[in-house]
Design an enzyme around this catalytic site. Structure first.
Site, short mmCIF file in Angstrom:
data_model
loop_
_atom_site.label_atom_id
_atom_site.label_comp_id
_atom_site.label_asym_id
_atom_site.label_seq_id
_atom_site.Cartn_x
_atom_site.Cartn_y
_atom_site.Cartn_z
N ASP A 47 0.83 -1.20 0.00
CA ASP A 47 0.00 0.00 0.00
C ASP A 47 0.87 1.26 0.00
O ASP A 47 1.69 1.45 0.88
CB ASP A 47 -0.92 -0.04 1.24
CG ASP A 47 -2.20 0.74 1.05
OD1 ASP A 47 -2.11 1.90 0.62
OD2 ASP A 47 -3.27 0.19 1.36
N THR A 88 -6.74 3.67 -2.50
CA THR A 88 -6.61 2.26 -2.12
C THR A 88 -7.71 1.35 -2.69
O THR A 88 -7.41 0.28 -3.24
CB THR A 88 -6.59 2.15 -0.58
OG1 THR A 88 -5.45 2.87 -0.12
CG2 THR A 88 -6.51 0.71 -0.11
N ASP A 314 1.29 2.39 3.98
CA ASP A 314 0.44 3.56 3.70
C ASP A 314 0.26 4.42 4.94
O ASP A 314 0.39 5.64 4.88
CB ASP A 314 -0.91 3.09 3.16
CG ASP A 314 -1.82 4.27 2.77
OD1 ASP A 314 -1.45 5.00 1.83
OD2 ASP A 314 -2.87 4.45 3.39
N HIS A 318 1.48 8.31 5.23
CA HIS A 318 0.57 9.41 5.54
C HIS A 318 1.03 10.18 6.77
O HIS A 318 0.87 11.39 6.85
CB HIS A 318 -0.85 8.89 5.79
CG HIS A 318 -1.63 8.61 4.54
ND1 HIS A 318 -2.03 9.60 3.68
CD2 HIS A 318 -2.06 7.44 4.00
CE1 HIS A 318 -2.69 9.05 2.66
NE2 HIS A 318 -2.71 7.75 2.83
N ASP A 361 -0.94 -0.13 -4.78
CA ASP A 361 -2.30 0.34 -5.11
C ASP A 361 -2.29 1.80 -5.53
O ASP A 361 -3.31 2.33 -5.97
CB ASP A 361 -3.25 0.10 -3.93
CG ASP A 361 -2.80 0.79 -2.66
OD1 ASP A 361 -1.62 1.17 -2.57
OD2 ASP A 361 -3.63 0.95 -1.75
N HIS A 362 -1.13 2.47 -5.39
CA HIS A 362 -0.90 3.87 -5.78
C HIS A 362 0.46 4.25 -5.20
O HIS A 362 1.00 3.53 -4.35
CB HIS A 362 -1.98 4.81 -5.20
CG HIS A 362 -2.21 4.61 -3.73
ND1 HIS A 362 -1.32 5.06 -2.78
CD2 HIS A 362 -3.18 3.95 -3.05
CE1 HIS A 362 -1.76 4.71 -1.58
NE2 HIS A 362 -2.87 4.01 -1.72
ZN ZN Z 1 -3.58 2.59 -0.50
ZN ZN Z 2 -3.30 6.19 1.59
#
Ligand code: ZN
Ligand code: ZN
Ligand code: ZN
Length: 554
Positions: A47, A88, A314, A318, A361-362
């Protein structure tokens, strides 16, 4: 008579020519080239993993994790998401369905449901209940995803004998990849519970192996100090540990190593602090390893599918940003977890008996306040201000109240009942608002529903918007922010755009049926599911739009 012999000679020549051509360019139909049936396909999503994490941290990786996939397998170095938004839910759905939100319908994590007139979550389902938790917030299923995953097609192909299991800390990271016909999807309930749970969509009780895992208190064992894996002074691929671009955990003044997770847990939602540390990935690997025996994955010749998504990368991104010491440490630790996981697959399923791919996923943007400091154009966008401005403008221009129903996910939704009552032409409203929005500082581009439904964009941001645009679920206008401009807090990284920092994701394949090598040819996320389907010789996911990456297949 002479004529007949002549014809026969021509025929022989023709047949010989065909045979020569066949053997040089097309494989001969024998049993083993029709399909490759590994005992297990493992689809790994990391992620928020940017492609450059592979190159930035490469020298520090061990031989058995990321490096093993790069060296033994195939590395697609120019792999991208081909739609907006890069979040996501859409990311996981696109990897496994082989298409984009335009078709699979997962247009965001949360979106405005214009028929139900409410925000909905991509995996929520009020028709089911959580299994393993009493929380009302954990009622989940893949119902909102409209098309099948390759795991679904494998279920159909094998008369439901090939299993499909999804695992992730995040529910959507487990549920969407495993598909509709999955045997189970398991995610981690944090707070004061600390258990892996599932949904009545799959079953009414947790299987024994999951109960045993939960009772083992493995999760609680990660309430310990999170310090760097190696001496922090040797972490050269990140900025200073102390800086102005990260948030950190509540109860600790500075976002600096070490973090005492046991001491901080009460102020950071209990088990949720494990999700937000590098240990969340270790816990995910522990649970994925337990699932191999627990579900007898790869135990016979009928292909099973296991999907594993590592969510903590992820949360850390963040919280601390892509350039943080915390991210560097999280990836060095994930590399160790991958090595451990591949080691178990070698022993239990057998080296050469399984096929694995790894992607994201990104990606994520560098923290804009940091980019500003080094003079790269970037910024923060106030969505509330835009919403008020658009609503006011519509009211002033058309002398009608309440024309705009919602602004969400960089989209504007019209109140069609109000338009109808006041005989306002939707196309006129689209044009007027598009013009207004484009005057706005920090907004780079605007697309109207009419533009997106009438023609086809073949390249550029328009094409990315269109592939992320679902006629039933998306709004009446879509706007695009300037590069590195985000509607987010001043600290930490986020994602969602169609720019390269968000779209460029790793794509590695390894194992049965996979060639060794690499390419800089452009590949896209929807190519993954057709490639795995071709490898297995199964029907492609029903909405798949990607291509088979034949250069990765043996
Ligand atoms: Zn994600
Ligand atoms: Zn995220
Ligand atoms: Zn730090």
């Amino acid at each position: 008579m002479i004529k007949k012999i002549f014809l026969a000679i021509i025929l022989i020549i023709t047949v010989t020519q065909c045979a020569t051509k066949d053997s040089s360019s097309i494989k001969i139909n024998s049993e083993d080239t029709i399909s490759v049936r590994p005992k297990l396909v493992v689809g790994i999503v990391v992620d928020q993993m940017r492609y450059d994490y592979l190159t930035r941290f490469y020298d520090r990786f061990g031989q058995g994790g990321f490096k093993r996939m790069i060296n033994e397998g195939f590395n697609c170095k120019n792999n991208h998401f081909n739609y907006i938004p890069t979040y996501t839910g859409p990311g996981h759905a696109s990897v496994f369905t082989g298409t984009t939100p335009q078709n699979h319908g997962i247009i965001s994590n949360n979106w405005y449901d214009k028929f139900g007139k409410d925000m909905v979550y991509c995996a929520s389902d009020s028709l089911v209940r959580a299994v393993g938790s009493d929380s009302e917030l954990e009622r989940m299923s893949p119902r909102r995803m409209k098309t099948t995953t390759f795991a679904d097609q494998n279920r159909l192909h094998t008369q439901l004998k090939g299993k499909s299991i999804g695992i992730a800390i995040k529910d959507r990271g487990a549920i969407l990849p495993a598909g509709h016909a999955a045997n189970g999807a398991y995610w981690f309930r944090g707070k004061d519970e600390g258990n892996w749970i599932t949904s009545t969509y799959y079953r009414n009780e947790l299987p024994d192996w999951v109960q045993k895992f939960n009772e083992s208190d493995k999760a609680a064992s990660y309430f310990k100090e999170w310090n760097t894996l190696y001496d922090i002074t040797t972490y050269g691929e990140s900025g200073a540990d102390e800086n102005n671009f990260e948030r950190g955990f509540k109860g600790k003044e500075k976002a600096t190593f070490p973090y005492d997770l046991a001491a901080l847990k009460d102020q950071n939602a209990g088990y949720d602090i494990i999700k937000g540390s590098a240990y969340g990935n270790s816990l995910t690997a522990d649970f994925a390893i337990a699932s191999i025996d627990g579900e007898s994955l790869g135990a016979d010749d009928i292909t099973d599918v296991l999907t594993v998504s590592f969510s903590s990368t992820d949360y850390v991104g963040h919280n601390f940003g892509v350039n943080s010491k915390e991210i560097e440490d999280t990836y060095l630790r994930l590399d160790k977890d991958l090595e451990r996981f591949f080691g178990v697959l070698d022993t239990k399923v057998g080296k050469g008996n399984y096929t694995v791919f790894l992607t994201a996923d990104h990606g994520a943007v560098q923290v804009p306040s940091y980019l500003k400091k080094v003079k790269i154009p970037s910024g923060y966008f106030d969505m509330v201000e835009l919403t008020v401005s658009v609503m006011d403008f519509a009211k002033r221009t058309f002398k009608v109240n309440g024309l705009i129903e919602k602004v969400a996910n960089d989209q504007v939704f019209f109140a069609y009942d109000v338009l109808e009552k006041n005989k306002i032409n939707p196309q006129e409203l689209q044009k007027a608002i598009a013009h207004h929005i484009l005057q706005y500082d920090q907004i780079d581009k605007v697309f109207t529903r009419e533009q997106l439904q009438m023609g086809t964009f073949t390249e550029g941001i328009g094409a990315l918007i269109q592939k992320g645009y679902n006629q039933k679920r998306s709004g009446d206008l879509v706007y695009v922010l300037d590069p590195a401009t985000i509607a987010y807090s001043r600290t930490g990284s986020t994602h969602g755009s169609g720019l390269n920092y968000d779209t460029h994701a790793p794509l590695l394949f390894m194992g049965k049926g996979i060639k060794q090598g690499s390419t800089t040819t452009k590949t896209t996320i929807p190519d993954i599911a057709p490639t795995i389907s071709a490898l297995l010789g199964i029907t492609f996911p029903n909405g798949a739009t990607g291509d088979v990456l034949s250069f990765v297949l043996e």
